[in-house]
Design an enzyme around this catalytic site. Structure first.
Site, PDB file in Angstrom:
ATOM      1  N   PRO A   1       0.848  -1.202   0.000  1.00  9.83           N
ATOM      2  CA  PRO A   1       0.000   0.000   0.000  1.00  9.83           C
ATOM      3  C   PRO A   1       0.874   1.238   0.000  1.00  9.83           C
ATOM      4  O   PRO A   1       1.852   1.314   0.757  1.00  9.83           O
ATOM      5  CB  PRO A   1      -0.761  -0.104   1.333  1.00  9.83           C
ATOM      6  CG  PRO A   1       0.052  -1.009   2.201  1.00  9.83           C
ATOM      7  CD  PRO A   1       0.782  -1.934   1.280  1.00  9.83           C
ATOM      8  N   MET A   2       0.561   2.206  -0.870  1.00 12.50           N
ATOM      9  CA  MET A   2       1.352   3.443  -0.899  1.00 12.50           C
ATOM     10  C   MET A   2       0.429   4.630  -1.143  1.00 12.50           C
ATOM     11  O   MET A   2      -0.192   4.733  -2.206  1.00 12.50           O
ATOM     12  CB  MET A   2       2.432   3.361  -2.002  1.00 12.50           C
ATOM     13  CG  MET A   2       3.582   2.439  -1.634  1.00 12.50           C
ATOM     14  SD  MET A   2       4.805   2.263  -2.940  1.00 12.50           S
ATOM     15  CE  MET A   2       4.004   1.144  -4.064  1.00 12.50           C
TER      16      MET A   2
ATOM     17  N   GLN B   1      -6.682  -1.194   2.656  1.00  9.79           N
ATOM     18  CA  GLN B   1      -5.966  -0.909   3.907  1.00  9.79           C
ATOM     19  C   GLN B   1      -6.592   0.276   4.630  1.00  9.79           C
ATOM     20  O   GLN B   1      -6.875   1.307   4.013  1.00  9.79           O
ATOM     21  CB  GLN B   1      -4.484  -0.606   3.670  1.00  9.79           C
ATOM     22  CG  GLN B   1      -3.764  -0.556   5.020  1.00  9.79           C
ATOM     23  CD  GLN B   1      -2.364  -0.001   4.961  1.00  9.79           C
ATOM     24  OE1 GLN B   1      -2.155   1.129   4.527  1.00  9.79           O
ATOM     25  NE2 GLN B   1      -1.405  -0.780   5.393  1.00  9.79           N
TER      26      GLN B   1
ATOM     27  N   CYS C   1       2.528   3.095   9.864  1.00  7.96           N
ATOM     28  CA  CYS C   1       2.798   4.457   9.382  1.00  7.96           C
ATOM     29  C   CYS C   1       3.229   5.353  10.550  1.00  7.96           C
ATOM     30  O   CYS C   1       2.521   5.457  11.550  1.00  7.96           O
ATOM     31  CB  CYS C   1       1.551   5.036   8.698  1.00  7.96           C
ATOM     32  SG  CYS C   1       1.845   6.705   8.127  1.00  7.96           S
TER      33      CYS C   1
ATOM     34  N   LYS D   1      -0.680  -5.025   8.997  1.00 12.46           N
ATOM     35  CA  LYS D   1       0.667  -4.687   8.500  1.00 12.46           C
ATOM     36  C   LYS D   1       1.348  -3.903   9.614  1.00 12.46           C
ATOM     37  O   LYS D   1       0.835  -2.867  10.051  1.00 12.46           O
ATOM     38  CB  LYS D   1       0.581  -3.854   7.220  1.00 12.46           C
ATOM     39  CG  LYS D   1       1.946  -3.446   6.659  1.00 12.46           C
ATOM     40  CD  LYS D   1       1.799  -2.910   5.237  1.00 12.46           C
ATOM     41  CE  LYS D   1       3.114  -2.479   4.617  1.00 12.46           C
ATOM     42  NZ  LYS D   1       3.465  -1.078   4.900  1.00 12.46           N
TER      43      LYS D   1
ATOM     44  N   HIS E   1       6.767  -4.984   7.772  1.00 13.02           N
ATOM     45  CA  HIS E   1       7.814  -4.096   7.267  1.00 13.02           C
ATOM     46  C   HIS E   1       8.957  -4.273   8.261  1.00 13.02           C
ATOM     47  O   HIS E   1       8.883  -3.795   9.399  1.00 13.02           O
ATOM     48  CB  HIS E   1       7.297  -2.648   7.219  1.00 13.02           C
ATOM     49  CG  HIS E   1       8.283  -1.692   6.635  1.00 13.02           C
ATOM     50  ND1 HIS E   1       8.010  -0.368   6.441  1.00 13.02           N
ATOM     51  CD2 HIS E   1       9.552  -1.868   6.193  1.00 13.02           C
ATOM     52  CE1 HIS E   1       9.072   0.237   5.906  1.00 13.02           C
ATOM     53  NE2 HIS E   1      10.026  -0.663   5.763  1.00 13.02           N
TER      54      HIS E   1
ATOM     55  N   ASN F   1       8.318  -7.569   4.083  1.00 12.55           N
ATOM     56  CA  ASN F   1       8.349  -6.293   3.363  1.00 12.55           C
ATOM     57  C   ASN F   1       9.548  -5.459   3.817  1.00 12.55           C
ATOM     58  O   ASN F   1       9.947  -5.515   4.967  1.00 12.55           O
ATOM     59  CB  ASN F   1       7.037  -5.530   3.631  1.00 12.55           C
ATOM     60  CG  ASN F   1       7.070  -4.094   3.131  1.00 12.55           C
ATOM     61  OD1 ASN F   1       6.905  -3.144   3.909  1.00 12.55           O
ATOM     62  ND2 ASN F   1       7.290  -3.902   1.847  1.00 12.55           N
ATOM     63  N   GLY F   2      10.079  -4.692   2.852  1.00 10.26           N
ATOM     64  CA  GLY F   2      11.150  -3.745   3.167  1.00 10.26           C
ATOM     65  C   GLY F   2      12.428  -4.045   2.409  1.00 10.26           C
ATOM     66  O   GLY F   2      13.010  -5.120   2.563  1.00 10.26           O
ATOM     67  N   GLY F   3      12.806  -3.110   1.522  1.00 11.93           N
ATOM     68  CA  GLY F   3      14.115  -3.202   0.874  1.00 11.93           C
ATOM     69  C   GLY F   3      14.227  -4.230  -0.236  1.00 11.93           C
ATOM     70  O   GLY F   3      15.339  -4.533  -0.668  1.00 11.93           O
TER      71      GLY F   3
HETATM   72  C1  LIG Z   1       5.049   6.909  -1.217  1.00 15.19           C
HETATM   73  C2  LIG Z   1       4.803   5.849  -0.185  1.00 15.19           C
HETATM   74  C3  LIG Z   1       3.584   5.795   0.449  1.00 15.19           C
HETATM   75  C4  LIG Z   1       3.331   4.805   1.417  1.00 15.19           C
HETATM   76  N1  LIG Z   1       2.079   4.685   1.953  1.00 15.19           N
HETATM   77  C5  LIG Z   1       1.811   3.626   2.774  1.00 15.19           C
HETATM   78  C6  LIG Z   1       0.480   3.354   3.196  1.00 15.19           C
HETATM   79  O1  LIG Z   1      -0.480   4.036   2.818  1.00 15.19           O
HETATM   80  N2  LIG Z   1       0.289   2.280   4.025  1.00 15.19           N
HETATM   81  C7  LIG Z   1       1.326   1.472   4.439  1.00 15.19           C
HETATM   82  O2  LIG Z   1       1.107   0.506   5.185  1.00 15.19           O
HETATM   83  N3  LIG Z   1       2.573   1.712   4.034  1.00 15.19           N
HETATM   84  C8  LIG Z   1       2.827   2.730   3.194  1.00 15.19           C
HETATM   85  N4  LIG Z   1       4.090   2.884   2.702  1.00 15.19           N
HETATM   86  C9  LIG Z   1       5.135   1.921   3.088  1.00 15.19           C
HETATM   87  C10 LIG Z   1       5.154   0.757   2.106  1.00 15.19           C
HETATM   88  O3  LIG Z   1       3.941   0.047   2.118  1.00 15.19           O
HETATM   89  C11 LIG Z   1       6.299  -0.206   2.455  1.00 15.19           C
HETATM   90  O4  LIG Z   1       6.065  -0.741   3.731  1.00 15.19           O
HETATM   91  C12 LIG Z   1       7.662   0.480   2.451  1.00 15.19           C
HETATM   92  O5  LIG Z   1       7.821   1.335   1.338  1.00 15.19           O
HETATM   93  C13 LIG Z   1       8.790  -0.568   2.471  1.00 15.19           C
HETATM   94  O6  LIG Z   1       8.738  -1.377   1.319  1.00 15.19           O
HETATM   95  P1  LIG Z   1       9.758  -1.149   0.058  1.00 15.19           P
HETATM   96  O7  LIG Z   1      11.145  -1.113   0.649  1.00 15.19           O
HETATM   97  O8  LIG Z   1       9.498  -2.300  -0.835  1.00 15.19           O
HETATM   98  O9  LIG Z   1       9.400   0.186  -0.536  1.00 15.19           O
HETATM   99  C14 LIG Z   1       4.355   3.874   1.753  1.00 15.19           C
HETATM  100  C15 LIG Z   1       5.579   3.935   1.093  1.00 15.19           C
HETATM  101  C16 LIG Z   1       5.811   4.906   0.125  1.00 15.19           C
HETATM  102  C17 LIG Z   1       7.133   4.923  -0.607  1.00 15.19           C
END
Ligand SMILES: Cc1cc2nc3c(=O)[nH]c(=O)nc-3n(C[C@H](O)[C@H](O)[C@H](O)COP(=O)(O)O)c2cc1C
Length: 324
Positions: free
Chosen positions: A13-14, A66, A96, A134, A166, A206-208
């Site tokens: 989710p982003m 979410q 978050c 999450k 994460h 999740n993460g990285g």
């Molecule tokens: C622009 C952006 C917005 C995000 N918004 C959310 C969100 O709405 N809910 C959430 O659980 N995590 C959010 N995240 C975190 C991501 O879901 C994820 O946990 C985090 O980027 C780590 O994963 P990655 O290293 O693959 O990017 C956001 C991340 C980014 C970059």
């Protein structure tokens, strides 16, 4: 009845990115990836009259809605809304770290109160939709496995089946949400260890995760992976997921992808901003050299709502460049 769904490869989710439009593009690119909405505050979900544009699902399943919140009554209502909108899952954001979210008493700060999170999860649960969580590994600068295990132990009492982790702490003051995605160190070992302790729960890492090779390797040791920024920066990577991760023999043609996506957005023009409709596609230019001229032309066409010209330009671009 809940369906059996693979969560081997999830798109995180982003906020500001995993809009209904982005999810349509992701679905065109990969049949099997499990998708997420942006985080929606339960207050907006329950009380906003314009929620439809944010949470519309349009059969992009499998997909999770979410939510962020800790009001029991709102969470129960949110779960019903997720069912009405044909989501497969409702997911609680306990990761978050933003100040605004802390003010609203949701997100990562809830990790301080595992009993409250347990009550929140119980409020989301019903027999028509999967209720999942999450979370992070913990709070603050120092990693503490015991804290993480005690937290998961409390949540496990709800009978939860799926938890996305994460795999780093959240630091709630002094650093930005963005820095909270890089500064606290990752620790995948905690996720391995928690799986041994709670083998019946599916833990998604999740993460990285910044390449499909890395995702594929991690799947040898973890139940599933969730990828955020890699897909945000270049959604066309999803083109390879069904082949590489799900071992399907398929070949997607870039032009067909563009055509399908435009077929979907054209009827929405006038009802939604052209930027919101096009933005999932615009990361197509990510790290492609000499794409400046395309970008500036597209900006001009957007001002005049020239959707057909934008489509033509993007088709030309995908013919000239290899994507993904
Ligand atoms: C622009 C952006 C917005 C995000 N918004 C959310 C969100 O709405 N809910 C959430 O659980 N995590 C959010 N995240 C975190 C991501 O879901 C994820 O946990 C985090 O980027 C780590 O994963 P990655 O290293 O693959 O990017 C956001 C991340 C980014 C970059």
């Amino acid at each position: 009845m809940k369906k059996e769904i693979s969560r081997k490869f999830c798109v995180a989710p982003m906020m500001g990115y995993t809009t209904p439009y982005a999810r349509k593009l992701y679905r065109i690119l990969s049949k099997n990836s499990f998708l997420f909405s942006e985080m929606i505050a339960t207050k907006s979900l329950v009380y906003s009259k314009s929620k439809h544009n944010i949470i519309d699902n349009d059969f992009n399943n499998p997909v999770a809605l979410q939510v962020g919140g800790s009001e029991i009554d709102e969470l129960t209502k949110a779960s019903k809304i997720a069912i009405d909108y044909n989501y497969d899952e409702i997911n609680l954001n306990v990761g978050c770290p933003s100040k605004a979210v802390q003010k609203g008493s949701f997100g990562a700060c809830l990790m301080r109160d595992k009993i409250l999170v347990r009550n929140c999860m119980e409020a989301l649960q019903n027999d028509k939709i999967e209720a999942t969580l999450k979370c992070r590994l913990g709070l603050g600068k120092d990693l503490n496995y015991e804290f993480f295990e005690e937290f998961i132990d409390e949540i496990s009492k709800t009978g939860i089946k799926i938890i996305y982790v994460h795999a780093r702490n959240a630091i709630l003051s002094g650093i930005s949400p963005q820095a909270n995605r890089t500064i606290p160190p990752l620790n995948y070992e905690f996720v391995k260890k928690i799986k041994i302790k709670f083998p019946k729960i599916t833990f998604i890492l999740n993460g990285g995760i910044d390449s499909l090779d890395k995702a594929d390797n991690l799947l040898k040791e973890f139940d599933g992976v969730m990828v955020g920024r890699m897909i945000k920066n270049n959604p066309f990577i999803l083109k390879e997921v069904d082949k590489k991760i799900f071992k399907e023999k398929i070949k997607l043609v870039d032009e067909t992808i563009i055509n399908n996506y435009f077929d979907y957005i054209k009827p929405k023009l006038g009802l939604e901003s052209i930027f919101r409709l096009l933005s999932p596609l615009l990361s197509i230019f990510f790290s492609v050299p000499h794409s400046k001229i395309y970008k500036s032309k597209i900006n001009d066409y957007m001002k005049d709502q020239q959707i057909n010209l934008i489509e033509e330009l993007l088709l030309k671009f995908v013919n000239e460049n290899k994507l993904g």
